[in-house]
Design a protein around this motif. Sequence first.
Motif, PDB file in Angstrom:
ATOM      1  N   PRO A 214      -7.027   2.706   3.422  1.00 40.76           N
ATOM      2  CA  PRO A 214      -6.648   3.916   4.174  1.00 40.76           C
ATOM      3  C   PRO A 214      -5.159   4.226   4.139  1.00 40.76           C
ATOM      4  O   PRO A 214      -4.762   5.394   4.104  1.00 40.76           O
ATOM      5  N   LYS A 215      -4.303   3.188   4.126  1.00 45.04           N
ATOM      6  CA  LYS A 215      -2.856   3.413   4.082  1.00 45.04           C
ATOM      7  C   LYS A 215      -2.442   4.027   2.748  1.00 45.04           C
ATOM      8  O   LYS A 215      -1.553   4.884   2.691  1.00 45.04           O
ATOM      9  N   VAL A 216      -3.074   3.579   1.670  1.00 49.31           N
ATOM     10  CA  VAL A 216      -2.764   4.134   0.350  1.00 49.31           C
ATOM     11  C   VAL A 216      -3.235   5.576   0.271  1.00 49.31           C
ATOM     12  O   VAL A 216      -2.500   6.467  -0.175  1.00 49.31           O
ATOM     13  N   VAL A 217      -4.466   5.810   0.686  1.00 47.24           N
ATOM     14  CA  VAL A 217      -5.033   7.162   0.635  1.00 47.24           C
ATOM     15  C   VAL A 217      -4.137   8.137   1.388  1.00 47.24           C
ATOM     16  O   VAL A 217      -3.837   9.234   0.900  1.00 47.24           O
ATOM     17  N   GLN A 218      -3.672   7.722   2.560  1.00 47.79           N
ATOM     18  CA  GLN A 218      -2.818   8.602   3.349  1.00 47.79           C
ATOM     19  C   GLN A 218      -1.483   8.851   2.672  1.00 47.79           C
ATOM     20  O   GLN A 218      -0.957   9.972   2.674  1.00 47.79           O
TER      21      GLN A 218
ATOM     22  N   PRO B  92       0.807  -1.223   0.000  1.00 46.73           N
ATOM     23  CA  PRO B  92       0.000   0.000   0.000  1.00 46.73           C
ATOM     24  C   PRO B  92       0.841   1.274   0.000  1.00 46.73           C
ATOM     25  O   PRO B  92       0.493   2.261  -0.654  1.00 46.73           O
ATOM     26  N   GLY B  93       1.950   1.250   0.742  1.00 47.55           N
ATOM     27  CA  GLY B  93       2.808   2.425   0.777  1.00 47.55           C
ATOM     28  C   GLY B  93       3.409   2.729  -0.585  1.00 47.55           C
ATOM     29  O   GLY B  93       3.491   3.890  -0.997  1.00 47.55           O
ATOM     30  N   ASN B  94       3.833   1.678  -1.295  1.00 49.71           N
ATOM     31  CA  ASN B  94       4.371   1.868  -2.639  1.00 49.71           C
ATOM     32  C   ASN B  94       3.312   2.432  -3.571  1.00 49.71           C
ATOM     33  O   ASN B  94       3.576   3.353  -4.351  1.00 49.71           O
ATOM     34  N   LEU B  95       2.101   1.867  -3.511  1.00 47.53           N
ATOM     35  CA  LEU B  95       1.034   2.342  -4.388  1.00 47.53           C
ATOM     36  C   LEU B  95       0.716   3.800  -4.104  1.00 47.53           C
ATOM     37  O   LEU B  95       0.587   4.618  -5.036  1.00 47.53           O
ATOM     38  N   GLY B  96       0.586   4.161  -2.835  1.00 44.23           N
ATOM     39  CA  GLY B  96       0.289   5.550  -2.495  1.00 44.23           C
ATOM     40  C   GLY B  96       1.367   6.502  -2.979  1.00 44.23           C
ATOM     41  O   GLY B  96       1.080   7.581  -3.503  1.00 44.23           O
ATOM     42  N   THR B  97       2.626   6.091  -2.820  1.00 46.13           N
ATOM     43  CA  THR B  97       3.735   6.929  -3.280  1.00 46.13           C
ATOM     44  C   THR B  97       3.730   7.062  -4.791  1.00 46.13           C
ATOM     45  O   THR B  97       3.993   8.146  -5.338  1.00 46.13           O
ATOM     46  N   ILE B  98       3.423   5.981  -5.505  1.00 49.92           N
ATOM     47  CA  ILE B  98       3.380   6.026  -6.972  1.00 49.92           C
ATOM     48  C   ILE B  98       2.264   6.947  -7.455  1.00 49.92           C
ATOM     49  O   ILE B  98       2.432   7.684  -8.435  1.00 49.92           O
ATOM     50  N   ILE B  99       1.119   6.927  -6.780  1.00 49.66           N
ATOM     51  CA  ILE B  99       0.035   7.850  -7.146  1.00 49.66           C
ATOM     52  C   ILE B  99       0.510   9.297  -6.983  1.00 49.66           C
ATOM     53  O   ILE B  99       0.254  10.165  -7.822  1.00 49.66           O
TER      54      ILE B  99
ATOM     55  N   THR C 266      -0.838   8.982  -0.425  1.00 49.24           N
ATOM     56  CA  THR C 266      -0.938   9.849  -1.604  1.00 49.24           C
ATOM     57  C   THR C 266      -0.861  11.330  -1.245  1.00 49.24           C
ATOM     58  O   THR C 266      -0.626  12.166  -2.107  1.00 49.24           O
ATOM     59  N   MET C 267      -1.101  11.665   0.013  1.00 48.55           N
ATOM     60  CA  MET C 267      -1.061  13.063   0.478  1.00 48.55           C
ATOM     61  C   MET C 267      -1.947  13.977  -0.378  1.00 48.55           C
ATOM     62  O   MET C 267      -1.575  15.103  -0.701  1.00 48.55           O
ATOM     63  N   GLY C 268      -3.104  13.467  -0.762  1.00 51.88           N
ATOM     64  CA  GLY C 268      -4.066  14.262  -1.510  1.00 51.88           C
ATOM     65  C   GLY C 268      -4.015  14.066  -3.011  1.00 51.88           C
ATOM     66  O   GLY C 268      -4.925  14.489  -3.730  1.00 51.88           O
ATOM     67  N   SER C 269      -2.957  13.411  -3.522  1.00 52.50           N
ATOM     68  CA  SER C 269      -2.832  13.229  -4.976  1.00 52.50           C
ATOM     69  C   SER C 269      -3.890  12.293  -5.546  1.00 52.50           C
ATOM     70  O   SER C 269      -4.121  12.282  -6.756  1.00 52.50           O
ATOM     71  N   LEU C 270      -4.542  11.516  -4.690  1.00 51.57           N
ATOM     72  CA  LEU C 270      -5.628  10.653  -5.152  1.00 51.57           C
ATOM     73  C   LEU C 270      -6.732  11.472  -5.815  1.00 51.57           C
ATOM     74  O   LEU C 270      -7.466  10.966  -6.665  1.00 51.57           O
ATOM     75  N   ALA C 271      -6.840  12.736  -5.455  1.00 51.06           N
ATOM     76  CA  ALA C 271      -7.854  13.606  -6.043  1.00 51.06           C
ATOM     77  C   ALA C 271      -7.521  13.984  -7.477  1.00 51.06           C
ATOM     78  O   ALA C 271      -8.405  14.414  -8.230  1.00 51.06           O
ATOM     79  N   HIS C 272      -6.258  13.826  -7.877  1.00 51.76           N
ATOM     80  CA  HIS C 272      -5.822  14.326  -9.179  1.00 51.76           C
ATOM     81  C   HIS C 272      -5.464  13.241 -10.181  1.00 51.76           C
ATOM     82  O   HIS C 272      -5.163  13.540 -11.334  1.00 51.76           O
ATOM     83  N   VAL C 273      -5.460  11.979  -9.744  1.00 47.73           N
ATOM     84  CA  VAL C 273      -5.069  10.876 -10.614  1.00 47.73           C
ATOM     85  C   VAL C 273      -6.230   9.896 -10.734  1.00 47.73           C
ATOM     86  O   VAL C 273      -6.760   9.436  -9.726  1.00 47.73           O
ATOM     87  N   HIS C 274      -6.611   9.577 -11.965  1.00 53.48           N
ATOM     88  CA  HIS C 274      -7.672   8.590 -12.198  1.00 53.48           C
ATOM     89  C   HIS C 274      -7.081   7.190 -12.060  1.00 53.48           C
ATOM     90  O   HIS C 274      -6.091   6.853 -12.721  1.00 53.48           O
ATOM     91  N   ILE C 275      -7.693   6.370 -11.228  1.00 54.85           N
ATOM     92  CA  ILE C 275      -7.227   4.999 -11.004  1.00 54.85           C
ATOM     93  C   ILE C 275      -8.184   4.049 -11.701  1.00 54.85           C
ATOM     94  O   ILE C 275      -9.390   4.063 -11.427  1.00 54.85           O
ATOM     95  N   ILE C 276      -7.653   3.226 -12.595  1.00 59.92           N
ATOM     96  CA  ILE C 276      -8.497   2.287 -13.335  1.00 59.92           C
ATOM     97  C   ILE C 276      -7.946   0.878 -13.161  1.00 59.92           C
ATOM     98  O   ILE C 276      -6.805   0.596 -13.543  1.00 59.92           O
ATOM     99  N   TYR C 277      -8.742  -0.011 -12.558  1.00 58.09           N
ATOM    100  CA  TYR C 277      -8.362  -1.410 -12.419  1.00 58.09           C
ATOM    101  C   TYR C 277      -8.851  -2.177 -13.637  1.00 58.09           C
ATOM    102  O   TYR C 277     -10.045  -2.121 -13.980  1.00 58.09           O
ATOM    103  N   THR C 278      -7.939  -2.870 -14.288  1.00 56.87           N
ATOM    104  CA  THR C 278      -8.296  -3.576 -15.520  1.00 56.87           C
ATOM    105  C   THR C 278      -7.282  -4.679 -15.790  1.00 56.87           C
ATOM    106  O   THR C 278      -6.176  -4.671 -15.240  1.00 56.87           O
ATOM    107  N   GLU C 279      -7.654  -5.621 -16.616  1.00 58.42           N
ATOM    108  CA  GLU C 279      -6.716  -6.664 -17.034  1.00 58.42           C
ATOM    109  C   GLU C 279      -5.713  -6.039 -18.001  1.00 58.42           C
ATOM    110  O   GLU C 279      -6.077  -5.612 -19.097  1.00 58.42           O
TER     111      GLU C 279
END
Length: 250
Positions: free
Chosen positions: A144-148, A114-121, A150-163
Amino acid sequence: MISKNQIKFIRQLELKKYRKREGLFVAEGPKVVGDLMECYKPEAIFATSEWTSAHSQASSRLTEITPDELSRISFLQHPQQVLALFHIPDSSSRISRIPYPGNLFLALDGVQDPGNLGTIIRIADWFGISTLFCSPDTADAYNPKVVQATMGSLAHVHIIYTELPALLDSLPASYPVYGTLLDGHDIYRQELTSEGIIVMGNEGSGISEAVRHRVNRRLLIPCFHEGRTAESLNVAIATAVTCSEFRRRA
């Protein structure tokens, strides 16, 4: 004041199955909540007087609570004034409308931490990459760990789960698909384009075999130490180095 049922409801959102069922995720702290509120309307806000006094017009769904009550619902070791619930965006319909030509994208193939994903976002946001594709086995972006992280960047990046194999197969054959691989070519010596998808792999096993076969431009971040050195780079650090080099060339 917050009820026992509300406390139980919020605490359940730590688990993916409840987030999926309710379509909600938790954000905490003035920075993260503030950035998300610029893009999304909160379903509910729970905040101490320190936060509410500065945000009196924030929402009709605002509940003022004590610091002790906040600690009972917070997922942080040190709660930060405010916790809010937001609806998980429905990104499934966006994939067919994404303007691939002229744009740079990131794709994560089985990134688990989760920490890696949040940082990448957060990295994607910093380098102006607005869409991030994730394989189904990548960590949940609304943990929650990912959201935290991201430090707010989750609001600016579209996340799409797909194959990812199906996504890559849907692109024109000439569309650049970059992958960081141990048998890749020195990123600092390769031609990089302003459009394409950069694939980053799992922390331990890298890019999966199915996706690797669809990478048409293999990259390697070279090691500059001739003696004993680290076996590899952390995937978030490797993502930052790769994105920086792409943007430097733009």
